[in-house]
Design a protein around this motif. Structure first.
Motif, short mmCIF file in Angstrom:
data_model
loop_
_atom_site.label_atom_id
_atom_site.label_comp_id
_atom_site.label_asym_id
_atom_site.label_seq_id
_atom_site.Cartn_x
_atom_site.Cartn_y
_atom_site.Cartn_z
N HIS A 16 0.84 -1.21 0.00
CA HIS A 16 0.00 0.00 0.00
C HIS A 16 0.88 1.26 0.00
O HIS A 16 0.66 2.19 -0.75
CB HIS A 16 -0.90 -0.03 1.23
CG HIS A 16 -1.73 1.19 1.40
ND1 HIS A 16 -2.73 1.52 0.52
CD2 HIS A 16 -1.68 2.20 2.31
CE1 HIS A 16 -3.27 2.67 0.90
NE2 HIS A 16 -2.66 3.11 1.98
N ILE A 20 1.35 4.52 -2.80
CA ILE A 20 1.34 5.96 -2.48
C ILE A 20 2.64 6.62 -2.94
O ILE A 20 2.66 7.71 -3.50
CB ILE A 20 1.13 6.16 -0.97
CG1 ILE A 20 -0.26 5.67 -0.58
CG2 ILE A 20 1.31 7.62 -0.56
CD1 ILE A 20 -0.55 5.66 0.87
N GLU A 23 2.60 7.30 -6.64
CA GLU A 23 1.80 8.50 -6.98
C GLU A 23 2.62 9.75 -6.72
O GLU A 23 2.60 10.72 -7.48
CB GLU A 23 0.55 8.58 -6.09
CG GLU A 23 -0.60 7.76 -6.61
CD GLU A 23 -1.72 7.69 -5.57
OE1 GLU A 23 -1.87 8.65 -4.79
OE2 GLU A 23 -2.40 6.65 -5.53
N GLU A 24 3.36 9.70 -5.62
CA GLU A 24 4.18 10.85 -5.23
C GLU A 24 5.29 11.10 -6.25
O GLU A 24 5.63 12.23 -6.56
CB GLU A 24 4.75 10.59 -3.83
CG GLU A 24 5.24 11.79 -3.11
CD GLU A 24 4.21 12.90 -3.04
OE1 GLU A 24 4.62 14.06 -3.13
OE2 GLU A 24 3.00 12.61 -2.92
N SER A 64 1.80 7.94 5.83
CA SER A 64 1.41 6.57 5.51
C SER A 64 2.59 5.59 5.58
O SER A 64 2.42 4.40 5.35
CB SER A 64 0.78 6.51 4.12
OG SER A 64 1.67 7.09 3.20
#
Ligand SMILES: Nc1nc2c(ncn2[C@@H]2O[C@H](COP(=O)(O)OP(=O)(O)OP(=O)(O)O)[C@@H](O)[C@H]2O)c(=O)[nH]1
Length: 294
Positions: A16, A20, A23-24, A64
């Motif tokens: 997960h 993220i 995407e960053e 996260s």
């Protein structure tokens, strides 16, 4: 060599986090285009909205990221390199605005971007490597990770003349558990054993799923005498409390063989000795720990 990115975090959590992070990365690459646009057209109104500092990728990731990731040296490198880039970008933008932008400043901006890119890529590679290190059922490190770590620990022990113990641990009569209660319950027992092992050991000890119902435990800076004590305590902890799911309850025992690494040992030497001791523990009745010296 860097520490592995994450050891005990389970696969889902890390997978997960990686999504993220990806995407960053995309956002970060878009930001770069934005920066070049601003350098070309420094006086455009739309360019004054965002400051380079507000785009630190580690800010967005920190919430996260599992703790082990946040503390990782490569994660810190991203933050540090982003800090540098933000400061160079501010100076470059200021010189573009007042018309003094020159090749030297532009080159230092390119160098800062390259450094940050390298930190981002190394971090990405470390996440991927960590994901392939993890055993999917138990969340423990797998055999491939063990082989790599053991080689490193043996070299460390040799260099520092420090003791290192390896224990092979095996669930007793595990075939029966599967046969009587089903494979699903067998899986639950293995997961529970993994949790108990991790909870009972010290932070620098490492547990690996060696395969099937067999585990390997690495005890750095530990003499054979102390290693036997540690594994004996583990054996007791496991056997004292039952493992249950729905209306099924079993008392699972374990057998273990403990070996201390010798100076000339390669991975297979110390594993073979620990395995021999485990065989003895099984042959002499199970639910016991047998030690073998060098
Ligand atoms: N549920 C489950 N069972 C597994 C897994 N991996 C291996 N096993 C089972 O573990 C059992 C191992 O059986 P054996 O090697 O005969 O050993 P044992 O019954 O534990 O007997 P001893 O080791 O001699 O005490 C087999 O039935 C395997 O199918 C797994 O991931 N999940």
């Amino acid at each position: 060599m860097n520490e592995p990115l994450t050891r005990e975090e389970d696969t889902d959590k890390l997978a997960h986090f990686r999504s993220i992070f990806r995407e960053e990365l995309i956002r970060h690459r878009t930001y770069r285009l934005d920066l070049f646009f601003r350098l070309q057209f420094p006086n455009e109104e739309s360019n004054k909205k965002k400051s380079p500092e507000s785009l630190d990728p580690t800010d967005a990731l920190a919430s996260s990221a599992p703790i082990s990731v946040r503390q990782h040296v490569l994660f810190k490198a991203i933050s540090r390199n982003f800090g540098r880039l933000a400061s160079v970008a501010n100076e470059t933008l200021a010189s573009a605005t007042d018309g003094t932008l020159d090749a030297a400043r532009f080159r230092s901006l390119a160098a800062a971007i390259r450094r940050l890119d390298s930190a981002l890529d190394r971090f990405d590679a470390a996440i991927t490597a960590s994901l392939t290190d993890v055993d999917e059922l138990t969340g423990l490190l797998n055999r491939a990770a063990m082989e790599r770590d053991l080689e490193r620990e043996l070299a460390h022990a040799r260099r520092n003349q420090s003791p290192l113990c390896v224990a092979m641990v095996d669930a007793d009569h595990f075939k029966r558990v599967n046969d009587i209660y089903g494979h699903g319950f067998g899986d639950a027992v293995l997961e529970e054993l993994a949790d108990r092992f991790e909870a009972a050991l010290r932070p620098h000890d490492r547990v690996y799923r060696y395969g099937g119902e067999e585990f390997l435990i690495m005890l750095p800076e530990t003499t054979l005498q102390d290693g036997v004590q540690v594994i004996e305590r583990l054996r007791q902890t496991v056997s004292e409390t039952s493992i249950s799911e729905d209306d099924v309850e079993v008392f699972q025992t374990i057998s273990a063989g403990v070996a201390q690494a010798g100076e000339q040992d390669e991975n297979e030497d110390v594993i073979e000795r620990a395995d021999g001791a485990l065989y003895e523990a099984k042959a002499s009745g199970r639910n016991r720990v047998v030690a073998v010296s060098v």
